[in-house]
Design an enzyme around this catalytic site. Sequence first.
Site, short mmCIF file in Angstrom:
data_model
loop_
_atom_site.label_atom_id
_atom_site.label_comp_id
_atom_site.label_asym_id
_atom_site.label_seq_id
_atom_site.Cartn_x
_atom_site.Cartn_y
_atom_site.Cartn_z
CG HIS A 89 4.45 2.35 5.97
ND1 HIS A 89 3.31 1.75 6.44
CD2 HIS A 89 4.07 3.53 5.41
CE1 HIS A 89 2.28 2.54 6.20
NE2 HIS A 89 2.71 3.63 5.57
CB CYS A 105 1.30 -1.04 5.68
SG CYS A 105 3.06 -1.42 5.86
#
Length: 168
Positions: free
Chosen positions: A38, A108
């Site tokens: 992430h 993301c």
Amino acid sequence: MDPPNLYPVKLYVYDLSKGLARRLSPIMLGKQLEGIWHTSIVVHKDEFFFGSGGISSCPPGGTLLGPPDSVVDVGSTEVTEEIFLEYLSSLGESLFRGEAYNLFEHNCNTFSNEVAQFLTGRKIPSYITDLPSEVLSTPFGQALQPLLDSIQIQPPGGSTVGRPNGQS
């Protein structure tokens, strides 16, 4: 004429698997993965990221993920905070609406890569952006894709960007 102000741009990298990918990927995928990444962009004293809730921001390291596992110096930008927030607002109304989120194809890391290029002209490291195709290139990844496609990730702890006065 004064030289333009330069603002540092950082990429925060979090391993969502907390080390499990490194240990289990050879068994499950038949190949070594270092993490399930992430990412977010830190600029103008805030951390910006994309998830199933759209574009969000928080103080650096302010999500429940805690501090990042690593920080990559992406470079510097002359883009002011005002222009940057206008840019994010337009992204949040077009390419990066919450409903556009997809774990493998529009996530993301896609957001961080787009924003890094806007701010600095540089991409984020390929070991991050290549992860979905690495996973999907394995039989286990292909078998899991229908389940994983339904997963929506939104790290808790951020505020939605681009909706003035808390409007939805």
